[in-house]
Design a protein around this motif. Sequence first.
Motif: not given
Length: 158
Positions: A31-35
Amino acid sequence: MIALDLSGNRFSGPIPSCIAHDAPHLDLSNNSFSGEIPDSIANMVYLNVLNLEYNQLGGQIPERFNALRRLTAFSVADNLLSGPVPALLRKFPASHFAGNQGLCGAPLDECPGKGRGWINNESSIGAAVGFVVGFVAAFYSLHWVVFSTRLRAYGFRV
């Protein structure tokens, strides 16, 4: 709930802290989860599989992950993570942490600034310099005492 598999989507933004408290299988890969990785995942006491690879997660792997004693599979490969790998996760292969330039510690390379005990490069250099200085000082002191003409005269009077 047996598993929560949200892999291969285009999810972005931070991982919600209340993702799934009772699932033994959590897959948020590709996915493109960030943080940062939420500390709350450490509260998932029945978690066996945690897959967070191929995202854009940053920060450190929470030290609280040492509480995830049931983990049999774990991967955070190809993220933006940094810092030391928590002790409990060191049993997983280095490939499960690959692609995170800032991660360090077993099973990866040693963390910068962390020597092995008290012996490190600085103390090795200090010991070598001390040995050379001591040897030179002892050699010249002994040379001065043995070959000094003033001291030789006193040596024979005694």
